[in-house]
Design a protein around this motif. Sequence first.
Motif, PDB file in Angstrom:
ATOM      1  N   THR A  46       1.095  -1.193   0.387  1.00 50.63           N
ATOM      2  CA  THR A  46       0.031  -0.040   0.178  1.00 50.63           C
ATOM      3  C   THR A  46       1.192   1.055  -0.262  1.00 50.63           C
ATOM      4  OG1 THR A  46      -0.591   0.543   2.235  1.00 50.63           O
ATOM      5  CG2 THR A  46      -1.800  -1.335   1.094  1.00 50.63           C
ATOM      6  N   GLU A  48       0.894   3.653   1.752  1.00 52.61           N
ATOM      7  CA  GLU A  48       0.683   4.029   3.035  1.00 52.61           C
ATOM      8  C   GLU A  48       2.213   3.272   3.861  1.00 52.61           C
ATOM      9  OE1 GLU A  48      -3.287   5.162   2.291  1.00 52.61           O
ATOM     10  OE2 GLU A  48      -2.191   3.082   1.822  1.00 52.61           O
ATOM     11  N   LYS A 129      -0.345  10.774   7.189  1.00 56.58           N
ATOM     12  CA  LYS A 129      -0.666   9.496   6.050  1.00 56.58           C
ATOM     13  C   LYS A 129      -1.145   8.326   6.415  1.00 56.58           C
ATOM     14  CE  LYS A 129       1.456   7.666   1.310  1.00 56.58           C
ATOM     15  NZ  LYS A 129       1.484   8.770   0.953  1.00 56.58           N
ATOM     16  N   LYS A 135      -9.966   8.986   2.909  1.00 57.72           N
ATOM     17  CA  LYS A 135      -9.673   8.822   0.876  1.00 57.72           C
ATOM     18  C   LYS A 135     -10.376   8.460   0.809  1.00 57.72           C
ATOM     19  CE  LYS A 135      -4.606   7.283   4.085  1.00 57.72           C
ATOM     20  NZ  LYS A 135      -4.550   6.387   4.577  1.00 57.72           N
ATOM     21  N   ASN A 136     -12.005   8.325   0.539  1.00 57.02           N
ATOM     22  CA  ASN A 136     -12.737   8.189  -0.405  1.00 57.02           C
ATOM     23  C   ASN A 136     -12.944   6.744  -0.592  1.00 57.02           C
ATOM     24  OD1 ASN A 136     -13.889  11.292  -0.395  1.00 57.02           O
ATOM     25  ND2 ASN A 136     -12.293  11.340  -1.772  1.00 57.02           N
ATOM     26  N   PRO A 230      -9.103   2.714  -3.230  1.00 52.55           N
ATOM     27  CA  PRO A 230      -9.158   2.908  -1.728  1.00 52.55           C
ATOM     28  C   PRO A 230      -9.975   1.620  -0.661  1.00 52.55           C
ATOM     29  CG  PRO A 230      -9.375   4.386  -2.906  1.00 52.55           C
ATOM     30  CD  PRO A 230      -9.863   3.347  -3.601  1.00 52.55           C
ATOM     31  N   GLU A 232     -11.407   0.696   3.521  1.00 50.31           N
ATOM     32  CA  GLU A 232     -11.871   1.009   4.457  1.00 50.31           C
ATOM     33  C   GLU A 232     -12.008   0.067   5.451  1.00 50.31           C
ATOM     34  OE1 GLU A 232     -13.675   4.925   6.386  1.00 50.31           O
ATOM     35  OE2 GLU A 232     -14.985   3.263   6.571  1.00 50.31           O
ATOM     36  N   GLN A 269      -7.813   3.698   6.805  1.00 48.68           N
ATOM     37  CA  GLN A 269      -7.966   3.390   5.530  1.00 48.68           C
ATOM     38  C   GLN A 269      -6.775   2.907   4.395  1.00 48.68           C
ATOM     39  OE1 GLN A 269     -10.120   7.178   4.474  1.00 48.68           O
ATOM     40  NE2 GLN A 269     -12.124   6.605   5.807  1.00 48.68           N
ATOM     41  N   GLU A 271      -4.544   3.825   0.824  1.00 46.99           N
ATOM     42  CA  GLU A 271      -5.808   4.820  -0.289  1.00 46.99           C
ATOM     43  C   GLU A 271      -5.374   3.204  -1.190  1.00 46.99           C
ATOM     44  OE1 GLU A 271      -2.672   7.209  -3.710  1.00 46.99           O
ATOM     45  OE2 GLU A 271      -2.176   7.593  -1.443  1.00 46.99           O
ATOM     46  N   LYS A 272      -4.748   2.361  -1.079  1.00 51.95           N
ATOM     47  CA  LYS A 272      -5.387   0.949  -2.823  1.00 51.95           C
ATOM     48  C   LYS A 272      -4.176  -0.007  -1.741  1.00 51.95           C
ATOM     49  CE  LYS A 272      -1.653   3.359  -6.054  1.00 51.95           C
ATOM     50  NZ  LYS A 272      -1.654   3.900  -7.151  1.00 51.95           N
TER      51      LYS A 272
END
Length: 361
Positions: A46, A48, A129, A135-136, A230, A232, A269, A271-272
Amino acid sequence: MKRNTGRKMALAGAIAFGGFALAGCDVTPPSLMQDVLGFGWPEGITPEAHAMHNFWIWVWVVAWLVGIVMWGFFLTAIFRWSAKRAKKQGKGEFPKQLQYNVPLELVLTIIPVLIIMTLFFFTVQTQQKVTALDKNPEVTVDVTAFQWNWKFGYNHVGSELAPGGKDYDGTNEEANAQAEKTSKDPEGMKNANPIHGKSQGDLSYLNYNDIETVGTSDEVPVLVLPTGTPIEFRLASGDVSHAFWIPEFLFKRDVYAHPEANQQERTFQVEKITEEGAFVGRCAEMCGTYHSMMNFELRTVSPEKFREYMKFRQDNPDAPNSAALDHIGEDPYATTTQPFNSKRDTADGDNVVDANVRANS
Protein backbone atom coordinates in the motif's frame (compact mmCIF):
# COMPACT_ATOMS: atom_id res chain seq x y z
CA MET A 1 43.45 27.32 12.67
CA LYS A 2 43.51 25.15 9.53
CA ARG A 3 42.63 22.06 11.55
CA ASN A 4 39.75 23.89 13.27
CA THR A 5 38.44 25.14 9.92
CA GLY A 6 38.63 21.64 8.47
CA ARG A 7 36.73 20.16 11.38
CA LYS A 8 34.02 22.80 11.11
CA MET A 9 33.65 22.17 7.40
CA ALA A 10 33.44 18.41 7.98
CA LEU A 11 30.82 18.90 10.68
CA ALA A 12 28.81 21.29 8.50
CA GLY A 13 28.97 18.79 5.65
CA ALA A 14 27.74 15.98 7.88
CA ILE A 15 24.82 18.10 9.10
CA ALA A 16 23.92 19.15 5.54
CA PHE A 17 24.03 15.54 4.34
CA GLY A 18 21.81 14.47 7.22
CA GLY A 19 19.35 17.24 6.38
CA PHE A 20 19.22 16.24 2.72
CA ALA A 21 18.78 12.60 3.71
CA LEU A 22 15.85 13.37 5.98
CA ALA A 23 14.36 15.69 3.38
CA GLY A 24 14.11 12.62 1.17
CA CYS A 25 12.11 10.58 3.68
CA ASP A 26 9.23 10.29 1.22
CA VAL A 27 11.56 9.31 -1.61
CA THR A 28 12.19 5.64 -2.30
CA PRO A 29 15.76 4.80 -1.29
CA PRO A 30 18.06 2.73 -3.54
CA SER A 31 17.28 -1.00 -3.53
CA LEU A 32 20.65 -1.91 -2.01
CA MET A 33 19.94 0.46 0.88
CA GLN A 34 16.53 -1.15 1.38
CA ASP A 35 18.04 -4.64 1.43
CA VAL A 36 20.71 -3.71 3.97
CA LEU A 37 18.74 -1.36 6.22
CA GLY A 38 15.30 -2.96 5.90
CA PHE A 39 16.18 -5.44 8.66
CA GLY A 40 13.57 -7.94 7.51
CA TRP A 41 10.69 -5.56 6.78
CA PRO A 42 8.53 -7.04 4.01
CA GLU A 43 7.87 -5.18 0.79
CA GLY A 44 4.75 -3.08 1.35
CA ILE A 45 1.64 -3.35 -0.83
CA THR A 46 0.00 0.00 0.00
CA PRO A 47 1.20 3.62 -0.39
CA GLU A 48 1.02 3.93 3.40
CA ALA A 49 3.31 0.92 3.78
CA HIS A 50 5.77 2.40 1.27
CA ALA A 51 5.78 5.70 3.20
CA MET A 52 6.56 3.90 6.47
CA HIS A 53 9.23 1.76 4.83
CA ASN A 54 10.93 4.78 3.24
CA PHE A 55 10.85 6.67 6.53
CA TRP A 56 12.33 3.66 8.33
CA ILE A 57 15.21 3.39 5.82
CA TRP A 58 16.07 7.09 5.81
CA VAL A 59 16.04 7.24 9.60
CA TRP A 60 18.58 4.42 9.59
CA VAL A 61 20.68 6.34 7.03
CA VAL A 62 20.81 9.35 9.34
CA ALA A 63 21.40 7.14 12.40
CA TRP A 64 24.38 5.52 10.70
CA LEU A 65 25.67 8.92 9.63
CA VAL A 66 25.49 10.28 13.16
CA GLY A 67 27.02 7.07 14.47
CA ILE A 68 29.96 7.21 12.06
CA VAL A 69 30.67 10.85 12.93
CA MET A 70 30.55 10.08 16.67
CA TRP A 71 32.69 6.97 16.31
CA GLY A 72 35.18 9.11 14.40
CA PHE A 73 35.31 11.56 17.32
CA PHE A 74 35.70 8.72 19.84
CA LEU A 75 38.50 7.02 17.94
CA THR A 76 40.26 10.35 17.38
CA ALA A 77 40.14 11.07 21.10
CA ILE A 78 41.30 7.55 22.01
CA PHE A 79 44.28 7.39 19.68
CA ARG A 80 45.26 11.04 19.06
CA TRP A 81 45.13 12.19 22.67
CA SER A 82 46.12 9.06 24.56
CA ALA A 83 48.37 9.37 27.62
CA LYS A 84 50.91 7.03 26.00
CA ARG A 85 51.21 9.23 22.92
CA ALA A 86 51.36 12.40 25.02
CA LYS A 87 54.21 10.91 27.05
CA LYS A 88 56.19 10.09 23.89
CA GLN A 89 55.74 13.68 22.72
CA GLY A 90 56.80 15.02 26.11
CA LYS A 91 53.39 16.58 26.80
CA GLY A 92 51.30 16.51 29.93
CA GLU A 93 49.05 13.61 30.85
CA PHE A 94 45.81 15.45 29.94
CA PRO A 95 45.07 17.04 26.55
CA LYS A 96 43.70 20.53 26.22
CA GLN A 97 40.34 20.81 28.01
CA LEU A 98 37.40 22.40 26.14
CA GLN A 99 34.59 22.22 28.70
CA TYR A 100 34.25 26.00 28.77
CA ASN A 101 34.27 26.47 25.01
CA VAL A 102 30.89 28.14 24.69
CA PRO A 103 30.63 28.05 20.85
CA LEU A 104 31.45 24.32 20.84
CA GLU A 105 28.91 23.58 23.57
CA LEU A 106 26.26 25.56 21.69
CA VAL A 107 26.95 23.57 18.54
CA LEU A 108 26.77 20.27 20.42
CA THR A 109 23.43 21.35 21.91
CA ILE A 110 21.84 22.77 18.77
CA ILE A 111 22.71 19.85 16.46
CA PRO A 112 20.87 17.16 18.53
CA VAL A 113 17.88 19.48 18.89
CA LEU A 114 17.74 20.00 15.13
CA ILE A 115 18.03 16.25 14.50
CA ILE A 116 15.19 15.48 16.92
CA MET A 117 12.98 18.23 15.49
CA THR A 118 13.55 16.94 11.95
CA LEU A 119 12.81 13.35 12.95
CA PHE A 120 9.68 14.49 14.75
CA PHE A 121 8.49 16.40 11.67
CA PHE A 122 8.83 13.41 9.34
CA THR A 123 7.39 11.05 11.95
CA VAL A 124 4.24 13.16 12.16
CA GLN A 125 4.12 13.49 8.36
CA THR A 126 4.23 9.70 7.90
CA GLN A 127 1.82 9.06 10.75
CA GLN A 128 -0.74 11.45 9.30
CA LYS A 129 -0.54 9.74 5.92
CA VAL A 130 -1.12 6.34 7.55
CA THR A 131 -3.96 7.34 9.87
CA ALA A 132 -5.78 9.81 7.57
CA LEU A 133 -9.49 9.08 7.09
CA ASP A 134 -9.99 11.19 3.97
CA LYS A 135 -9.25 8.61 1.26
CA ASN A 136 -12.85 8.28 -0.03
CA PRO A 137 -13.11 4.49 0.31
CA GLU A 138 -14.87 2.57 -2.43
CA VAL A 139 -15.05 -0.56 -0.26
CA THR A 140 -15.82 -0.67 3.47
CA VAL A 141 -15.12 -3.91 5.33
CA ASP A 142 -16.36 -4.77 8.82
CA VAL A 143 -13.73 -6.84 10.64
CA THR A 144 -14.84 -8.74 13.74
CA ALA A 145 -12.27 -10.64 15.78
CA PHE A 146 -13.28 -13.35 18.24
CA GLN A 147 -11.61 -16.24 20.03
CA TRP A 148 -10.00 -17.52 17.87
CA ASN A 149 -10.98 -16.49 14.39
CA TRP A 150 -12.27 -13.68 12.17
CA LYS A 151 -15.47 -12.51 10.50
CA PHE A 152 -15.34 -10.19 7.47
CA GLY A 153 -18.40 -8.41 6.09
CA TYR A 154 -18.86 -6.08 3.13
CA ASN A 155 -20.62 -3.00 4.45
CA HIS A 156 -20.32 -0.82 1.36
CA VAL A 157 -19.09 -1.20 -2.22
CA GLY A 158 -19.03 1.75 -4.62
CA SER A 159 -20.88 1.74 -7.91
CA GLU A 160 -17.72 1.15 -9.96
CA LEU A 161 -17.16 -2.18 -8.24
CA ALA A 162 -20.67 -3.26 -7.27
CA PRO A 163 -22.72 -5.56 -9.52
CA GLY A 164 -25.32 -3.60 -11.46
CA GLY A 165 -23.37 -0.34 -11.35
CA LYS A 166 -25.12 0.95 -8.20
CA ASP A 167 -23.69 1.52 -4.74
CA TYR A 168 -24.02 -1.63 -2.67
CA ASP A 169 -25.16 -1.31 0.95
CA GLY A 170 -24.52 -4.62 2.65
CA THR A 171 -25.85 -3.78 6.12
CA ASN A 172 -27.98 -6.60 7.51
CA GLU A 173 -30.70 -4.57 9.20
CA GLU A 174 -32.39 -7.59 10.80
CA ALA A 175 -29.19 -8.91 12.38
CA ASN A 176 -28.22 -5.45 13.61
CA ALA A 177 -31.68 -5.01 15.14
CA GLN A 178 -31.30 -8.33 16.97
CA ALA A 179 -27.87 -7.22 18.23
CA GLU A 180 -29.35 -3.95 19.45
CA LYS A 181 -31.71 -5.89 21.70
CA THR A 182 -28.70 -7.25 23.62
CA SER A 183 -27.54 -3.77 24.63
CA LYS A 184 -29.72 -3.41 27.73
CA ASP A 185 -30.47 -5.73 30.63
CA PRO A 186 -33.93 -5.66 32.23
CA GLU A 187 -33.90 -3.13 35.06
CA GLY A 188 -34.91 -5.74 37.64
CA MET A 189 -31.87 -7.87 36.85
CA LYS A 190 -29.06 -7.98 39.44
CA ASN A 191 -26.09 -5.83 38.40
CA ALA A 192 -27.94 -4.66 35.32
CA ASN A 193 -26.06 -2.83 32.55
CA PRO A 194 -22.62 -2.60 34.24
CA ILE A 195 -20.54 -1.61 31.19
CA HIS A 196 -20.98 2.11 30.49
CA GLY A 197 -24.71 1.58 30.98
CA LYS A 198 -24.77 -1.41 28.64
CA SER A 199 -25.34 -5.12 29.23
CA GLN A 200 -22.43 -7.51 29.74
CA GLY A 201 -23.73 -9.39 26.71
CA ASP A 202 -24.03 -6.26 24.56
CA LEU A 203 -23.31 -6.93 20.88
CA SER A 204 -24.85 -3.75 19.49
CA TYR A 205 -21.44 -2.25 18.73
CA LEU A 206 -20.70 -5.05 16.24
CA ASN A 207 -21.67 -4.73 12.58
CA TYR A 208 -23.54 -7.42 10.65
CA ASN A 209 -23.68 -7.65 6.87
CA ASP A 210 -25.52 -9.63 4.21
CA ILE A 211 -22.28 -10.93 2.70
CA GLU A 212 -19.91 -12.26 5.37
CA THR A 213 -16.95 -14.61 5.53
CA VAL A 214 -16.64 -16.37 8.87
CA GLY A 215 -13.59 -18.39 9.86
CA THR A 216 -14.13 -21.81 11.42
CA SER A 217 -11.98 -24.61 12.78
CA ASP A 218 -12.26 -26.26 9.37
CA GLU A 219 -11.62 -23.24 7.14
CA VAL A 220 -9.26 -20.27 7.44
CA PRO A 221 -11.19 -17.12 6.39
CA VAL A 222 -10.10 -15.45 3.15
CA LEU A 223 -10.77 -11.72 2.84
CA VAL A 224 -11.16 -10.80 -0.85
CA LEU A 225 -10.40 -7.19 -1.83
CA PRO A 226 -9.73 -5.35 -5.10
CA THR A 227 -6.45 -3.70 -6.05
CA GLY A 228 -6.16 -0.03 -6.97
CA THR A 229 -9.10 0.94 -4.75
CA PRO A 230 -9.40 2.99 -1.53
CA ILE A 231 -10.53 0.66 1.27
CA GLU A 232 -11.78 1.25 4.80
CA PHE A 233 -11.54 -1.30 7.62
CA ARG A 234 -13.86 -1.04 10.64
CA LEU A 235 -12.62 -3.14 13.55
CA ALA A 236 -14.33 -4.59 16.62
CA SER A 237 -13.83 -7.56 18.93
CA GLY A 238 -16.58 -9.87 20.09
CA ASP A 239 -14.73 -10.75 23.30
CA VAL A 240 -11.14 -10.03 24.42
CA SER A 241 -8.56 -7.72 22.86
CA HIS A 242 -7.12 -8.82 19.52
CA ALA A 243 -5.06 -7.06 16.82
CA PHE A 244 -5.53 -6.92 13.05
CA TRP A 245 -2.16 -7.33 11.32
CA ILE A 246 -1.20 -7.88 7.70
CA PRO A 247 2.64 -7.80 7.57
CA GLU A 248 2.66 -6.37 4.02
CA PHE A 249 0.64 -3.39 5.29
CA LEU A 250 3.53 -2.69 7.71
CA PHE A 251 0.76 -1.72 10.11
CA LYS A 252 -1.40 -3.24 12.81
CA ARG A 253 -4.38 -1.92 14.74
CA ASP A 254 -5.64 -3.25 18.07
CA VAL A 255 -9.18 -4.64 17.99
CA TYR A 256 -11.23 -3.97 21.12
CA ALA A 257 -14.71 -4.75 22.35
CA HIS A 258 -16.87 -1.63 22.75
CA PRO A 259 -14.36 0.51 20.80
CA GLU A 260 -16.25 3.80 21.14
CA ALA A 261 -16.81 3.31 24.87
CA ASN A 262 -13.08 2.60 25.18
CA GLN A 263 -12.30 5.73 23.14
CA GLN A 264 -10.64 3.75 20.37
CA GLU A 265 -10.57 4.81 16.74
CA ARG A 266 -11.77 1.56 15.22
CA THR A 267 -11.37 2.68 11.58
CA PHE A 268 -8.38 2.90 9.29
CA GLN A 269 -8.07 3.33 5.54
CA VAL A 270 -5.59 2.49 2.80
CA GLU A 271 -5.33 4.52 -0.38
CA LYS A 272 -5.08 1.34 -2.45
CA ILE A 273 -3.54 -2.11 -2.58
CA THR A 274 -0.91 -2.20 -5.28
CA GLU A 275 -0.37 -5.93 -5.86
CA GLU A 276 -2.55 -8.92 -6.61
CA GLY A 277 -1.82 -12.03 -4.57
CA ALA A 278 -2.33 -13.86 -1.29
CA PHE A 279 -1.00 -12.37 1.96
CA VAL A 280 -1.15 -13.87 5.42
CA GLY A 281 -2.96 -11.98 8.16
CA ARG A 282 -2.57 -12.58 11.88
CA CYS A 283 -3.77 -11.61 15.31
CA ALA A 284 -0.91 -9.67 16.91
CA GLU A 285 -2.30 -9.55 20.45
CA MET A 286 -1.97 -12.50 22.83
CA CYS A 287 -5.64 -13.43 23.14
CA GLY A 288 -5.70 -16.92 24.63
CA THR A 289 -4.93 -20.57 24.02
CA TYR A 290 -5.14 -20.62 20.21
CA HIS A 291 -3.80 -17.13 19.54
CA SER A 292 -0.97 -18.49 17.38
CA MET A 293 -3.49 -20.14 15.03
CA MET A 294 -5.77 -17.11 14.70
CA ASN A 295 -4.86 -16.46 11.08
CA PHE A 296 -6.63 -15.23 7.99
CA GLU A 297 -5.65 -14.53 4.41
CA LEU A 298 -5.94 -11.36 2.37
CA ARG A 299 -6.59 -12.24 -1.28
CA THR A 300 -6.22 -9.25 -3.59
CA VAL A 301 -7.73 -9.51 -7.07
CA SER A 302 -8.38 -7.20 -10.00
CA PRO A 303 -11.44 -4.90 -9.80
CA GLU A 304 -13.10 -6.99 -12.53
CA LYS A 305 -12.64 -10.21 -10.57
CA PHE A 306 -13.85 -8.51 -7.40
CA ARG A 307 -17.04 -7.36 -9.14
CA GLU A 308 -17.67 -10.92 -10.32
CA TYR A 309 -16.91 -12.21 -6.82
CA MET A 310 -19.48 -9.87 -5.29
CA LYS A 311 -22.07 -10.83 -7.91
CA PHE A 312 -21.59 -14.53 -7.12
CA ARG A 313 -21.92 -13.89 -3.38
CA GLN A 314 -25.11 -11.90 -3.94
CA ASP A 315 -26.64 -14.45 -6.31
CA ASN A 316 -25.64 -17.44 -4.14
CA PRO A 317 -26.09 -16.35 -0.52
CA ASP A 318 -25.83 -19.92 0.81
CA ALA A 319 -22.64 -20.77 -1.08
CA PRO A 320 -19.37 -20.78 0.90
CA ASN A 321 -16.62 -18.26 0.27
CA SER A 322 -14.51 -21.03 -1.26
CA ALA A 323 -17.10 -21.50 -4.02
CA ALA A 324 -16.98 -17.79 -4.85
CA LEU A 325 -13.18 -17.87 -5.03
CA ASP A 326 -13.27 -20.94 -7.24
CA HIS A 327 -15.84 -19.20 -9.46
CA ILE A 328 -13.43 -16.33 -10.24
CA GLY A 329 -10.50 -18.68 -10.86
CA GLU A 330 -8.77 -18.27 -7.50
CA ASP A 331 -7.56 -20.93 -5.06
CA PRO A 332 -10.67 -21.65 -2.98
CA TYR A 333 -8.81 -21.96 0.32
CA ALA A 334 -6.05 -20.05 2.11
CA THR A 335 -2.58 -20.68 0.71
CA THR A 336 -0.44 -18.61 3.10
CA THR A 337 -1.30 -19.96 6.56
CA GLN A 338 0.77 -23.16 6.56
CA PRO A 339 2.14 -24.78 8.67
CA PHE A 340 -0.71 -23.95 11.05
CA ASN A 341 -3.53 -26.41 11.56
CA SER A 342 -6.74 -24.47 12.16
CA LYS A 343 -8.36 -27.28 14.16
CA ARG A 344 -8.70 -26.60 17.89
CA ASP A 345 -8.11 -30.17 19.12
CA THR A 346 -4.34 -29.74 19.38
CA ALA A 347 -3.79 -30.04 23.11
CA ASP A 348 -0.96 -32.46 22.35
CA GLY A 349 0.88 -29.69 20.48
CA ASP A 350 0.47 -31.37 17.08
CA ASN A 351 -0.54 -28.19 15.29
CA VAL A 352 1.75 -28.48 12.26
CA VAL A 353 0.55 -29.42 8.79
CA ASP A 354 3.04 -31.27 6.62
CA ALA A 355 3.13 -29.10 3.50
CA ASN A 356 4.17 -32.03 1.29
CA VAL A 357 1.29 -34.19 2.48
CA ARG A 358 -1.16 -31.34 1.99
CA ALA A 359 0.13 -30.63 -1.52
CA ASN A 360 -0.17 -34.30 -2.51
CA SER A 361 -3.67 -34.55 -1.13
